[in-house]
Design a protein around this motif. Structure first.
Motif, mmCIF file in Angstrom:
data_model
loop_
_atom_site.group_PDB
_atom_site.id
_atom_site.type_symbol
_atom_site.label_atom_id
_atom_site.label_comp_id
_atom_site.label_asym_id
_atom_site.label_seq_id
_atom_site.Cartn_x
_atom_site.Cartn_y
_atom_site.Cartn_z
ATOM 1 N N VAL A 33 -26.076 -5.072 -18.516
ATOM 2 C CA VAL A 33 -27.296 -5.357 -17.627
ATOM 3 C C VAL A 33 -27.051 -4.822 -16.296
ATOM 4 O O VAL A 33 -27.771 -4.266 -15.547
ATOM 5 C CB VAL A 33 -27.787 -6.774 -17.490
ATOM 6 N N VAL A 34 -25.864 -5.418 -15.639
ATOM 7 C CA VAL A 34 -25.729 -4.921 -14.151
ATOM 8 C C VAL A 34 -25.445 -3.572 -13.975
ATOM 9 O O VAL A 34 -25.861 -2.961 -13.193
ATOM 10 C CB VAL A 34 -24.498 -5.799 -13.650
ATOM 11 N N THR A 35 -24.635 -3.115 -15.048
ATOM 12 C CA THR A 35 -24.299 -1.559 -14.844
ATOM 13 C C THR A 35 -25.380 -0.721 -15.084
ATOM 14 O O THR A 35 -25.468 0.343 -14.439
ATOM 15 C CB THR A 35 -23.020 -1.138 -15.451
ATOM 16 N N PHE A 36 -26.299 -1.139 -16.102
ATOM 17 C CA PHE A 36 -27.427 -0.370 -16.467
ATOM 18 C C PHE A 36 -28.373 -0.480 -15.453
ATOM 19 O O PHE A 36 -28.818 0.597 -15.306
ATOM 20 C CB PHE A 36 -27.891 -0.802 -17.828
ATOM 21 N N THR A 37 -28.579 -1.468 -14.913
ATOM 22 C CA THR A 37 -29.580 -1.679 -13.590
ATOM 23 C C THR A 37 -28.964 -0.541 -12.339
ATOM 24 O O THR A 37 -29.816 0.250 -11.940
ATOM 25 C CB THR A 37 -29.574 -3.036 -13.063
ATOM 26 N N VAL A 38 -27.570 -0.719 -12.178
ATOM 27 C CA VAL A 38 -27.169 0.368 -11.280
ATOM 28 C C VAL A 38 -27.517 1.960 -11.601
ATOM 29 O O VAL A 38 -27.987 2.670 -10.939
ATOM 30 C CB VAL A 38 -25.635 -0.089 -11.106
ATOM 31 N N ASP B 46 -26.468 8.877 -22.159
ATOM 32 C CA ASP B 46 -26.292 9.334 -20.491
ATOM 33 C C ASP B 46 -25.634 8.184 -20.035
ATOM 34 O O ASP B 46 -24.834 8.443 -18.986
ATOM 35 C CB ASP B 46 -27.710 9.949 -20.099
ATOM 36 N N TYR B 47 -26.140 7.009 -19.921
ATOM 37 C CA TYR B 47 -25.418 5.980 -19.231
ATOM 38 C C TYR B 47 -24.028 5.830 -19.865
ATOM 39 O O TYR B 47 -23.009 5.699 -18.953
ATOM 40 C CB TYR B 47 -26.174 4.526 -20.014
ATOM 41 N N TYR B 48 -23.759 5.968 -20.943
ATOM 42 C CA TYR B 48 -22.232 5.835 -21.336
ATOM 43 C C TYR B 48 -21.510 6.757 -20.790
ATOM 44 O O TYR B 48 -20.258 6.670 -20.246
ATOM 45 C CB TYR B 48 -22.305 6.138 -23.055
ATOM 46 N N ARG B 49 -21.833 8.155 -20.670
ATOM 47 C CA ARG B 49 -21.212 9.182 -19.980
ATOM 48 C C ARG B 49 -21.182 9.074 -18.587
ATOM 49 O O ARG B 49 -20.188 9.337 -17.966
ATOM 50 C CB ARG B 49 -21.978 10.749 -20.161
ATOM 51 N N TRP B 50 -22.145 8.283 -17.813
ATOM 52 C CA TRP B 50 -22.238 8.314 -16.507
ATOM 53 C C TRP B 50 -21.028 6.879 -16.310
ATOM 54 O O TRP B 50 -20.149 7.201 -15.044
ATOM 55 C CB TRP B 50 -23.501 7.203 -16.107
ATOM 56 N N LEU B 51 -20.716 6.007 -17.082
ATOM 57 C CA LEU B 51 -19.828 5.041 -17.185
ATOM 58 C C LEU B 51 -18.580 5.828 -16.958
ATOM 59 O O LEU B 51 -17.420 5.564 -16.156
ATOM 60 C CB LEU B 51 -19.803 4.221 -18.161
ATOM 61 N N GLY B 52 -18.349 6.767 -17.839
ATOM 62 C CA GLY B 52 -16.798 7.833 -17.900
ATOM 63 C C GLY B 52 -16.731 8.340 -16.606
ATOM 64 O O GLY B 52 -15.825 8.455 -16.148
ATOM 65 N N ILE B 53 -17.808 8.866 -15.821
ATOM 66 C CA ILE B 53 -17.576 9.564 -14.639
ATOM 67 C C ILE B 53 -17.289 8.656 -13.617
ATOM 68 O O ILE B 53 -16.328 8.938 -12.762
ATOM 69 C CB ILE B 53 -19.128 10.231 -14.469
ATOM 70 N N MET B 54 -17.780 7.351 -13.628
ATOM 71 C CA MET B 54 -17.598 6.315 -12.502
ATOM 72 C C MET B 54 -16.188 5.960 -12.913
ATOM 73 O O MET B 54 -15.347 5.643 -11.671
ATOM 74 C CB MET B 54 -18.236 5.054 -12.958
ATOM 75 N N MET B 55 -15.473 6.028 -14.319
ATOM 76 C CA MET B 55 -14.091 5.506 -14.229
ATOM 77 C C MET B 55 -13.244 6.807 -13.762
ATOM 78 O O MET B 55 -12.471 6.403 -13.092
ATOM 79 C CB MET B 55 -13.937 5.561 -15.770
ATOM 80 N N THR B 56 -13.641 8.041 -13.988
ATOM 81 C CA THR B 56 -12.774 9.116 -13.586
ATOM 82 C C THR B 56 -12.813 8.865 -11.825
ATOM 83 O O THR B 56 -11.806 9.089 -11.304
ATOM 84 C CB THR B 56 -13.467 10.467 -13.717
#
Lengths: 68, 532
Positions: A33-38, B46-56
């Protein structure tokens, strides 16, 4: 008697496992929820865009060996 | 002569989620209100790939010297905008197109993060790892890195790529400070701002200092010679880093210059061997050559697909990836081979299903000339705003031939000619040099091959190579009845012609000449002058 103790232990373990899974689920859901909101409200870029002006002022203060 | 027309195609599938992309912009804002809603599946992807970019990015800032570099180099501030760059290039994309964009962009982000990590590790001001610095060969941003294909244990490191080239992709205003510095020190303001900005970084004492030696090239044009002169002066006289000038022939299509070109490659390799102590490795060279051929085969197939009614890898998905893979990578990074194959799979899957990337395809365009680097997502805008499909661009029309990839005595000799050919066929340069055939005639051959009904002609106003041909382009387009839209820009400097100025040139043509209404009217006028 021994049977009863065994059953009690099993029940305790099941409750522990259930609580662990529930906690894990709550943590993961909370993180989602937090990360998706961000992500969706672009809060990461809104934050970093506020940092940029401070960085630029800092660079202006660095002494440089400027020449051709 | 009757104007060539294309029968518009309507996408039978409804585009899920947001379709009014202009509503995401905040007036005069640096960033957008929110990210795009693409339907549940694609938004979660797209959110999942954004998480990947954040990790990089997280892994990058976890290294203390990278943070130190962030506070030392002005151009590092632009890397705050990395996720937004991806958002700009994926605007309006769904399904396979979104996945293709992420495969490419996320890999490029990882590769640039590695490049930065290497730069700062060897940099005398930051990591000061002397032993590591000795295995770095500096290559200028326009350098075709083919001469590094036979050095498995050396790093081919570009300072200009992260400081100016990538920075301007991230933030349209990134190069302005350096252009101004260069002009303060007397360099002319009417030259190409790319070498001017690169020279400005050097003058401003804002370039990392590392490397055993450096290779500079006369690609893409004589403008590079301007910048290279300033940069090499500092490298040699102040930093003690010897520089080799690799001059590729201007008349690169002529047979009589190829022996000279191959000899220059041999000399460059000898120079690297002498200054690094590392020897050329033929096994590694032919392994890289094999990967170059895979990339060429994939690119050829994508372009063949784009000649049909259902182009798949086009616009930003084609342009940015081609530039990176062809020039900077040049077979040296195995991950790009895997990416080529993934892209091929996605493209074939989408092609079989006759997928389209926009609600309507109204025009098929060849995009020619040197792109406005501060607005490269213009290609995405063309599609979303006016339904103009950018089938290919000039910078993606590069080498289509296979090079020798098997180790034999004859192929070892041929390899020097192959490396010379790759250097001559450097992006942009292969068209701006070599005569009118490669710049003018080839454009209209591509128009026929790709069944295009429109040309979008970037006119970089300080690019003397292209400006001189303005009248000839117009004559030929008129002869053939092809609508030609001139789009003026100043490459790295949006103060001269802004992003809205670029859009207005297309908007005015489409409304007045083509008598059309936009597909997405919210994109016609955007207040993004202040935006990254």
């Amino acid at each position: 008697m021994k049977e009863r103790i065994k059953k009690k232990r099993k029940r305790r373990m099941r409750r522990k496992a259930f609580r662990l899974l529930l906690n894990l689920f709550l943590i993961v859901s909370g993180l989602f929820v937090v990360t998706f909101t961000v992500y969706f409200f672009n809060l990461d870029m809104k934050l970093t865009s506020m940092i940029e002006p401070f960085l630029l002022k800092h660079y202006d203060r660095i002494e440089r060996n400027q020449h051709l | 002569m009757a104007v060539k027309k294309f029968n518009k195609m309507v996408n039978p599938e409804k585009i899920k989620g947001d379709t009014r992309y202009g509503d995401l912009y905040k007036p005069h804002g640096k960033v957008r209100n929110r990210r795009e809603w693409r339907g549940v599946k694609d938004t979660l992807y797209d959110y999942y790939r954004w998480l990947g970019i954040m990790m990089t990015l997280g892994k990058f800032v976890a290294v203390p010297r990278n943070v130190k570099a962030m506070f030392r180099y002005r151009w590092m501030a632009n890397y705050l905008a990395v996720p937004m760059m991806v958002d700009r290039f994926t605007q309006g994309l769904r399904g396979e197109y979104l996945r293709m964009a992420h495969e490419e962009q996320d890999l490029i982000i990882i590769d640039v993060a590695k490049l930065l990590g290497n730069l700062f590790r060897g940099d005398r001001r930051i990591g000061n790892d002397e032993e590591f610095s000795k295995i770095n060969v500096l290559v200028d941003e326009n350098e075709m890195t083919a001469v590094m294909m036979g050095f498995p244990n050396l790093k081919s490191t570009s300072r200009e790529t992260p400081s100016t080239y990538v920075s301007v992709l991230l933030n349209q205003h990134a190069a302005e400070h350096y252009i101004d510095v260069a002009q303060e020190f007397g360099l002319a303001g009417d030259v190409c701002p790319m070498p001017e900005a690169e020279a400005g970084v050097s003058i401003d004492d804002d370039a990392p200092i590392l490397g055993a030696c450096a290779i500079q090239c006369n690609t893409t044009c004589d403008g590079s010679l301007l910048g290279n002169g300033v940069i090499s002066e500092r490298l040699e006289k102040e930093d003690g880093i010897p520089v080799f000038q690799l001059p590729a022939p201007l008349r690169h299509k002529e047979e009589d210059v190829q022996d000279y070109a191959a000899e220059e490659i041999r000399r460059a390799i000898r120079f690297i061997e002498e200054h690094t102590g590392h020897k050329w490795d033929w096994d590694y060279y032919f392994e890289c050559a094999r990967r170059v051929n895979i990339a060429t085969r994939c690119r050829n197939e994508w372009l063949d697909m784009n000649k049909t009614d259902y182009p798949q890898i086009f616009g930003g998905n084609l342009a940015l990836y081609t530039e990176t893979n062809y020039m900077a990578i040049c077979g040296k990074v195995p991950e790009f081979e895997k990416c080529d194959k993934k892209l091929m799979k996605l493209a074939e899957k989408a092609y079989k299903k006759r997928k389209m990337a926009a609600p309507e395809y109204r025009h098929r365009a060849i995009v020619w000339g040197v792109q406005s680097h501060f607005y490269m997502d213009f290609l995405v805008w063309l599609l979303n705003c006016w339904g103009i499909v950018p089938l290919t661009d000039m910078l993606s029309c590069i080498n289509t031939e296979m090079i020798a990839e098997t180790d034999t005595p004859e192929n070892r000799e041929q390899a020097y000619y192959d490396m010379a050919m790759l250097t001559e066929e450097m992006i942009m340069r292969n068209r701006t040099h070599g005569g009118y055939k490669v710049l003018l005639d080839d454009l209209f051959e591509f128009v026929e091959e790709f069944n295009a009904d429109m040309i979008i002609l970037w006119e970089h106003i300080t690019c003397k190579a292209l400006d001189g041909m303005h009248g000839l382009f117009e004559d030929k387009a008129r002869e053939r009845g092809i609508p030609l839209i001139w789009v003026d820009h100043q490459l790295f400097d949006p103060r001269v012609i802004s992003r809205q100025g670029v859009r207005d040139q297309v908007n005015q043509y489409m409304r007045t000449v083509m008598q059309e209404e936009p597909l997405d009217p919210t994109l016609e006028v955007l207040d993004d002058e202040n935006s990254w």
